[in-house]
Design a protein around this motif. Structure first.
Motif, PDB file in Angstrom:
ATOM      1  N   PHE A   1     -13.753  -1.917 -13.463  1.00  0.00           N
ATOM      2  CA  PHE A   1     -13.888  -3.428 -14.388  1.00  0.00           C
ATOM      3  C   PHE A   1     -13.746  -3.831 -15.094  1.00  0.00           C
ATOM      4  O   PHE A   1     -13.544  -5.705 -14.919  1.00  0.00           O
ATOM      5  CB  PHE A   1     -15.453  -3.098 -13.830  1.00  0.00           C
ATOM      6  CG  PHE A   1     -16.762  -3.027 -12.509  1.00  0.00           C
ATOM      7  CD1 PHE A   1     -16.737  -3.630 -11.903  1.00  0.00           C
ATOM      8  CD2 PHE A   1     -16.957  -1.646 -12.480  1.00  0.00           C
ATOM      9  CE1 PHE A   1     -17.271  -3.945 -10.302  1.00  0.00           C
ATOM     10  CE2 PHE A   1     -17.267  -1.504 -10.801  1.00  0.00           C
ATOM     11  CZ  PHE A   1     -17.565  -2.677 -10.143  1.00  0.00           C
ATOM     12  N   ALA A   2     -13.359  -3.131 -16.026  1.00  0.00           N
ATOM     13  CA  ALA A   2     -13.056  -4.084 -17.316  1.00  0.00           C
ATOM     14  C   ALA A   2     -11.493  -4.447 -17.110  1.00  0.00           C
ATOM     15  O   ALA A   2     -11.909  -5.777 -17.953  1.00  0.00           O
ATOM     16  CB  ALA A   2     -13.051  -3.012 -18.345  1.00  0.00           C
ATOM     17  N   THR A   3     -10.522  -4.033 -16.704  1.00  0.00           N
ATOM     18  CA  THR A   3      -9.473  -4.949 -16.337  1.00  0.00           C
ATOM     19  C   THR A   3      -9.453  -5.843 -15.272  1.00  0.00           C
ATOM     20  O   THR A   3      -8.703  -6.673 -15.076  1.00  0.00           O
ATOM     21  CB  THR A   3      -8.356  -3.540 -16.120  1.00  0.00           C
ATOM     22  OG1 THR A   3      -8.603  -3.469 -14.499  1.00  0.00           O
ATOM     23  CG2 THR A   3      -8.463  -2.874 -16.919  1.00  0.00           C
ATOM     24  N   GLY A   4     -11.008  -6.213 -14.440  1.00  0.00           N
ATOM     25  CA  GLY A   4     -10.792  -6.909 -13.636  1.00  0.00           C
ATOM     26  C   GLY A   4     -10.182  -6.019 -12.239  1.00  0.00           C
ATOM     27  O   GLY A   4      -9.587  -7.198 -11.235  1.00  0.00           O
TER      28      GLY A   4
ATOM     29  N   TRP B   1     -11.192  -4.296 -10.192  1.00  0.00           N
ATOM     30  CA  TRP B   1     -12.722  -4.590  -9.582  1.00  0.00           C
ATOM     31  C   TRP B   1     -13.710  -5.803 -10.101  1.00  0.00           C
ATOM     32  O   TRP B   1     -13.731  -5.993 -11.423  1.00  0.00           O
ATOM     33  CB  TRP B   1     -13.318  -3.284  -9.023  1.00  0.00           C
ATOM     34  CG  TRP B   1     -12.702  -1.425  -8.445  1.00  0.00           C
ATOM     35  CD1 TRP B   1     -11.707  -2.309  -7.589  1.00  0.00           C
ATOM     36  CD2 TRP B   1     -13.086  -0.888  -8.300  1.00  0.00           C
ATOM     37  NE1 TRP B   1     -10.935  -1.103  -7.352  1.00  0.00           N
ATOM     38  CE2 TRP B   1     -12.035  -0.477  -7.150  1.00  0.00           C
ATOM     39  CE3 TRP B   1     -14.554  -0.243  -9.097  1.00  0.00           C
ATOM     40  CZ2 TRP B   1     -13.079   0.657  -6.849  1.00  0.00           C
ATOM     41  CZ3 TRP B   1     -14.462   1.703  -8.622  1.00  0.00           C
ATOM     42  CH2 TRP B   1     -13.739   1.957  -7.616  1.00  0.00           C
ATOM     43  N   SER B   2     -14.206  -6.482  -8.825  1.00  0.00           N
ATOM     44  CA  SER B   2     -14.570  -7.030  -9.943  1.00  0.00           C
ATOM     45  C   SER B   2     -15.909  -7.232  -8.505  1.00  0.00           C
ATOM     46  O   SER B   2     -15.787  -6.936  -7.395  1.00  0.00           O
ATOM     47  CB  SER B   2     -13.724  -8.541  -9.708  1.00  0.00           C
ATOM     48  OG  SER B   2     -13.702  -9.287  -7.476  1.00  0.00           O
ATOM     49  N   ALA B   3     -17.119  -7.369  -9.116  1.00  0.00           N
ATOM     50  CA  ALA B   3     -18.391  -7.828  -8.217  1.00  0.00           C
ATOM     51  C   ALA B   3     -18.835  -9.377  -8.599  1.00  0.00           C
ATOM     52  O   ALA B   3     -19.752  -9.706  -9.307  1.00  0.00           O
ATOM     53  CB  ALA B   3     -19.775  -6.406  -8.635  1.00  0.00           C
ATOM     54  N   ASP B   4     -18.152 -10.552  -7.914  1.00  0.00           N
ATOM     55  CA  ASP B   4     -18.885 -11.720  -7.297  1.00  0.00           C
ATOM     56  C   ASP B   4     -20.242 -11.877  -6.480  1.00  0.00           C
ATOM     57  O   ASP B   4     -20.223 -12.221  -5.780  1.00  0.00           O
ATOM     58  CB  ASP B   4     -17.479 -12.240  -7.348  1.00  0.00           C
ATOM     59  CG  ASP B   4     -17.691 -13.618  -7.173  1.00  0.00           C
ATOM     60  OD1 ASP B   4     -18.501 -14.404  -8.114  1.00  0.00           O
ATOM     61  OD2 ASP B   4     -17.478 -14.591  -6.490  1.00  0.00           O
TER      62      ASP B   4
ATOM     63  N   LYS C   1     -22.986 -13.750  -6.125  1.00  0.00           N
ATOM     64  CA  LYS C   1     -23.937 -15.468  -5.910  1.00  0.00           C
ATOM     65  C   LYS C   1     -25.196 -15.340  -5.171  1.00  0.00           C
ATOM     66  O   LYS C   1     -25.725 -14.353  -4.861  1.00  0.00           O
ATOM     67  CB  LYS C   1     -23.020 -16.507  -4.711  1.00  0.00           C
ATOM     68  CG  LYS C   1     -21.439 -16.196  -5.129  1.00  0.00           C
ATOM     69  CD  LYS C   1     -20.729 -16.812  -4.425  1.00  0.00           C
ATOM     70  CE  LYS C   1     -19.128 -17.002  -5.128  1.00  0.00           C
ATOM     71  NZ  LYS C   1     -18.504 -17.534  -3.839  1.00  0.00           N
TER      72      LYS C   1
END
Length: 107
Positions: A39-42, A44-47, A49
């Motif tokens: 998650f920190a390196t991007g 994986w991402s949790a977008d 909305k």
């Protein structure tokens, strides 16, 4: 696991290896660290909305008619003979140890 005794008879137990609980805990911690790094390196991402439910207006209508033929459940009792163990007790006189306290002046 090995047991060792000293001169006084005290037993020392030596355990070798890791238990299953420690191994599972290490695996869980490593998985959490790997997920945090991803998650920190991007990678994986949790977008997430904001959203809302749609506005729906329902008027009229009627529930469908259903005709169900089901079975009837019958509950009751019936008499039968079964073997039942009987436990009995009886009184018996026995000698038991007695502990008491006596003053120095009493006999």
């Amino acid at each position: 696991m090995a047991d060792y005794r000293d001169d006084r008879g005290t037993v020392y137990v030596e355990r070798r290896g890791m238990g299953a609980g420690k191994i599972i805990a290490i695996i869980v911690v490593l998985a959490a660290i790997i997920a945090a790094i991803l998650f920190a390196t991007g990678f994986w991402s949790a977008d997430v909305k904001e959203g809302a439910l749609p506005d729906v207006k329902v008027s009229g209508g009627e529930l469908p008619k259903v005709d169900v033929d089901s079975k009837e459940v019958v509950v009751g009792t019936t008499s039968t003979t079964v073997d039942v163990p009987k436990v009995t007790t009886e009184k018996e006189s026995i000698s038991v140890p007695v502990v008491g306290v006596k003053d120095n002046g009493e006999k």
